[in-house]
Design a protein around this motif. Sequence first.
Motif, mmCIF file in Angstrom:
data_model
loop_
_atom_site.group_PDB
_atom_site.id
_atom_site.type_symbol
_atom_site.label_atom_id
_atom_site.label_comp_id
_atom_site.label_asym_id
_atom_site.label_seq_id
_atom_site.Cartn_x
_atom_site.Cartn_y
_atom_site.Cartn_z
ATOM 1 N N PHE A 209 8.170 48.861 -8.872
ATOM 2 C CA PHE A 209 9.121 47.749 -8.911
ATOM 3 C C PHE A 209 8.478 46.393 -9.187
ATOM 4 O O PHE A 209 9.182 45.410 -9.412
ATOM 5 C CB PHE A 209 9.889 47.688 -7.590
ATOM 6 N N LYS A 250 14.870 53.336 -2.020
ATOM 7 C CA LYS A 250 14.782 52.213 -2.957
ATOM 8 C C LYS A 250 14.913 52.679 -4.404
ATOM 9 O O LYS A 250 15.522 52.002 -5.229
ATOM 10 C CB LYS A 250 13.460 51.462 -2.746
ATOM 11 N N ARG A 253 18.623 53.405 -5.068
ATOM 12 C CA ARG A 253 19.373 52.150 -5.252
ATOM 13 C C ARG A 253 19.131 51.579 -6.645
ATOM 14 O O ARG A 253 20.057 51.125 -7.317
ATOM 15 C CB ARG A 253 18.958 51.133 -4.181
ATOM 16 N N ALA A 254 17.873 51.627 -7.092
ATOM 17 C CA ALA A 254 17.542 51.100 -8.422
ATOM 18 C C ALA A 254 18.269 51.883 -9.516
ATOM 19 O O ALA A 254 18.786 51.302 -10.483
ATOM 20 C CB ALA A 254 16.034 51.156 -8.649
ATOM 21 N N GLU A 257 22.177 51.078 -9.311
ATOM 22 C CA GLU A 257 22.563 49.717 -9.679
ATOM 23 C C GLU A 257 21.960 49.261 -11.000
ATOM 24 O O GLU A 257 22.341 48.228 -11.532
ATOM 25 C CB GLU A 257 22.146 48.745 -8.564
ATOM 26 N N MET A 259 19.163 48.024 -11.326
ATOM 27 C CA MET A 259 18.517 46.765 -10.965
ATOM 28 C C MET A 259 17.323 47.071 -10.069
ATOM 29 O O MET A 259 17.350 48.023 -9.284
ATOM 30 C CB MET A 259 19.475 45.845 -10.193
ATOM 31 N N ILE A 260 16.265 46.261 -10.188
ATOM 32 C CA ILE A 260 15.132 46.400 -9.282
ATOM 33 C C ILE A 260 14.846 45.062 -8.612
ATOM 34 O O ILE A 260 15.191 43.997 -9.146
ATOM 35 C CB ILE A 260 13.849 46.875 -10.017
ATOM 36 N N ARG A 261 14.241 45.131 -7.432
ATOM 37 C CA ARG A 261 13.805 43.921 -6.734
ATOM 38 C C ARG A 261 12.311 44.051 -6.468
ATOM 39 O O ARG A 261 11.888 44.901 -5.678
ATOM 40 C CB ARG A 261 14.561 43.741 -5.419
ATOM 41 N N SER A 266 13.175 37.780 -3.995
ATOM 42 C CA SER A 266 14.591 37.835 -3.612
ATOM 43 C C SER A 266 15.480 38.057 -4.832
ATOM 44 O O SER A 266 16.687 38.240 -4.703
ATOM 45 C CB SER A 266 14.999 36.534 -2.904
ATOM 46 N N LYS A 267 14.898 38.032 -6.026
ATOM 47 C CA LYS A 267 15.726 38.149 -7.229
ATOM 48 C C LYS A 267 15.837 39.599 -7.706
ATOM 49 O O LYS A 267 14.900 40.388 -7.580
ATOM 50 C CB LYS A 267 15.169 37.266 -8.347
ATOM 51 N N GLN A 268 16.994 39.925 -8.250
ATOM 52 C CA GLN A 268 17.270 41.242 -8.823
ATOM 53 C C GLN A 268 17.018 41.169 -10.331
ATOM 54 O O GLN A 268 17.431 40.216 -10.992
ATOM 55 C CB GLN A 268 18.722 41.645 -8.568
#
Length: 448
Positions: A209, A250, A253-254, A257, A259-261, A266-268
């Motif tokens: 990530f 994690k 979730r990636a 969505e 999206m990764i963090r 704190s940003k996606q």
Amino acid sequence: MSQAEIVQPSILLVDDDESLLRLMTIRLRGEGYAVQSAESGKDALRLLNTQNVDVVLSDLRMPGLDGLSLFEEIMAIGKDIPVILMTAHGTIQDAVEATQRGVFGFLTKPIDHDELRGLLKKAVSQTQTLQKGEWCEQIITRSLHMEQLLDQAYRVAQRDVSVLISGASGTGKELLASAIHKASKRAQKPFVAINCGALPENLLESELFGHAKGSFTGAVNEHQGLFKEADGGTLFLDEIGDMPISLQVKLLRALQEQMIRPVGSSKQIPINVRVISATHRNLTTEMSEGNFREDLYYRLNVVNITLPSLRERAEDIPLLARYLLKKSAEKHEVKVSRFSDDAMQLLTTCLWPGNVRQLVNVVEQCVALTQTSVIASHLVEQALSASEQKWPTLTEARDAFEQQYLLKLLKMTDGNVTRAAELAGRNRTDMHKLMKKHELHSGDFKRE
């Protein structure tokens, strides 16, 4: 991989109406197709077990095995061939059900030949595209099983779905993953691979990530991570079964969505990545034991491809041995041309527990040791003996270290799991899982 050039597209025509079968065979041959015919679903399956065809054109309503059942049997034996169904009693419901199950096309009798011609052209194009290309040239085979598997892999490559490749260590899972990437619409974008069992959890998370500058000791620069590196392309997660549970959450979730963090951020960040994963473990067993998340399994396992062991494709051993010999001789600039007959006999009768990886190792050793242009049997025996005491992979070495570490820890604490967990910097649940993995029992370490 060498494949014979396809001169005529081949069709398997299946219908219990003998006169219609004869008429359509004549018509399709007149249009340039090589046609084989079968009067029942069972006859069609017998033909497909020994031969490859580009398209199956079958009647829907037949006694015994009907068209839909035939399609399901074809899928079950790993033959991912386009199937077109015909029926004199067609309804919209039949067509919808057939296409939902994955049938390529549906035609109503009497057949509209322009419609049939268009469907056949499209189906053959899907089958033959890239068959003579370079997408799987590194996969050397003459095995019918492997040819069927590569047909399936090519079609899967077009669908941009997640793929789980199963198979024992050394069977070539990363090679197949790379071939799927080359055959896909993402071929011009990066193919990025990582072994999930080779890194500790915190490093694996950062590798996947990325991390923000200053997010942990040593993070002196921002790191984009492999998901971002593979953006637009394919990310290959090898040994996914070794990924820790907390990181599986994690990853899920990636994927859900897109999206990764990054670690410490704190940003996606949006991602566009196809994931191909691989494992030598039985993930069904791992799920039942709580070591692998069921929801992640179904997210990754949209399509499963299982690679056979080398001994299950024994007809490929001479072909692979000669290919590897040529490649190794060129690499080391050695004038060696072939194996002696006795040496080849040894290679073909070996059980190859290390699969293709072990064969590569044996051929490399033979080339390094030979002083003549022909590799003799005693060199193969020597190399086989050495390969049985092979250098461990990183995952094997890590597991061995982990087991020795736990043994010492439990001896030090007299089998007190709570104290052992504290010393290891883990919680009791993790410690119990590790002990179960290595078949260690706290009672065996308690003093009388």
